[in-house]
Design an enzyme around this catalytic site. Structure first.
Site, short mmCIF file in Angstrom:
data_model
loop_
_atom_site.label_atom_id
_atom_site.label_comp_id
_atom_site.label_asym_id
_atom_site.label_seq_id
_atom_site.Cartn_x
_atom_site.Cartn_y
_atom_site.Cartn_z
N ASP A 10 0.85 -1.19 0.00
CA ASP A 10 0.00 0.00 0.00
C ASP A 10 0.88 1.24 0.00
O ASP A 10 1.64 1.46 0.96
CB ASP A 10 -0.88 -0.06 1.25
CG ASP A 10 -1.80 1.13 1.42
OD1 ASP A 10 -1.73 2.09 0.63
OD2 ASP A 10 -2.61 1.10 2.38
N ILE A 11 0.77 2.05 -1.03
CA ILE A 11 1.62 3.25 -1.11
C ILE A 11 1.33 4.24 0.02
O ILE A 11 2.21 4.97 0.43
CB ILE A 11 1.50 3.92 -2.51
CG1 ILE A 11 2.67 4.89 -2.73
CG2 ILE A 11 0.13 4.59 -2.69
CD1 ILE A 11 2.90 5.28 -4.15
N VAL A 33 -5.17 4.95 -6.74
CA VAL A 33 -4.14 5.52 -5.88
C VAL A 33 -4.56 6.91 -5.40
O VAL A 33 -4.41 7.24 -4.22
CB VAL A 33 -2.78 5.60 -6.64
CG1 VAL A 33 -1.76 6.42 -5.86
CG2 VAL A 33 -2.25 4.21 -6.91
N ASP A 34 -5.11 7.72 -6.29
CA ASP A 34 -5.52 9.08 -5.97
C ASP A 34 -6.53 9.08 -4.82
O ASP A 34 -6.37 9.80 -3.83
CB ASP A 34 -6.12 9.73 -7.23
CG ASP A 34 -6.27 11.24 -7.12
OD1 ASP A 34 -5.65 11.86 -6.24
OD2 ASP A 34 -7.02 11.79 -7.95
N GLY A 124 -3.51 1.72 -14.12
CA GLY A 124 -4.80 1.32 -13.57
C GLY A 124 -5.93 1.70 -14.50
O GLY A 124 -5.97 1.27 -15.65
N ILE A 125 -6.80 2.59 -14.03
CA ILE A 125 -7.98 2.97 -14.82
C ILE A 125 -7.61 3.72 -16.10
O ILE A 125 -8.43 3.79 -17.01
CB ILE A 125 -9.01 3.78 -14.00
CG1 ILE A 125 -8.41 5.07 -13.45
CG2 ILE A 125 -9.58 2.94 -12.87
CD1 ILE A 125 -9.42 6.00 -12.83
N TYR A 126 -6.37 4.22 -16.20
CA TYR A 126 -5.95 4.90 -17.43
C TYR A 126 -5.49 3.91 -18.50
O TYR A 126 -5.16 4.30 -19.61
CB TYR A 126 -4.88 5.94 -17.15
CG TYR A 126 -5.43 7.25 -16.57
CD1 TYR A 126 -6.75 7.36 -16.12
CD2 TYR A 126 -4.65 8.37 -16.49
CE1 TYR A 126 -7.24 8.54 -15.60
CE2 TYR A 126 -5.13 9.57 -15.97
CZ TYR A 126 -6.42 9.65 -15.53
OH TYR A 126 -6.90 10.83 -15.02
#
Length: 169
Positions: A10-11, A33-34, A124-126
């Site tokens: 986990d960042i 992440v955001d 990820g979603i991008y």
């Protein structure tokens, strides 16, 4: 000499000077992440992001650029927000992705950060393919001059970790 380190985890739990946020251009939080950074980091991060939007980044942060805020409640002192490109089969956007890593290291140097944790930006979603994203990430940080002594790639999944491990070897 900069050491490249891999961590599966986990960042938001990384005890480093700065964590890099794969942000959206609004700087006001989002998914992946955001969203995790904004949730765990608390309201101080969002407050500074709103201040940035009200001053220098009225239209948002451009793709490939980076800007820092407090780390809020995170173990990291700072969050470096960068906006990754969406992957496209029709257009080569690899220079924009590389710019995220270079610009984040530039901001880290300005802050005096010595340890920085990166996610796999845009994978990820991008929709950026993880193998190509890892290639660009590792190559870019290796080629970028920086005072950062440890660059930590923090990968959430075992699959992403394995791909980055292959690129580092």
């Amino acid at each position: 000499m900069t050491e490249l380190v891999l961590v599966q985890g986990d960042i938001t739990a990384q005890e480093v000077d700065a964590v890099v946020n794969a942000a959206n251009s609004s700087l006001l939080g989002g998914g992946g992440v955001d969203g995790a950074i904004h949730r765990k980091g608390g309201p101080a991060i969002l407050a500074e992001c709103r201040d940035l939007r009200a001053s220098h980044y009225g239209k948002g942060l451009s793709t490939g650029r980076a800007v820092a805020t407090t780390g809020g409640d995170l173990p990291a002192r700072w969050v470096i927000h960068t906006v990754g490109p969406r992957w496209s089969a029709e257009e080569d956007r690899s220079q924009l992705l590389a710019s995220c890593y270079r610009e984040s290291l530039r901001v880290a140097d300005e802050l005096g950060a010595r340890t920085v944790a990166f996610p796999a930006i845009s994978t990820g979603i991008y929709g950026w393919p993880i193998d190509d994203g890892a290639r660009i990430a590792v190559q870019t940080v290796r080629e970028t001059g920086t005072s950062v002594t440890e660059i930590r790639f923090v990968l959430f999944s075992a699959d992403a970790y394995a791909v980055f491990a292959d690129r580092l070897s």
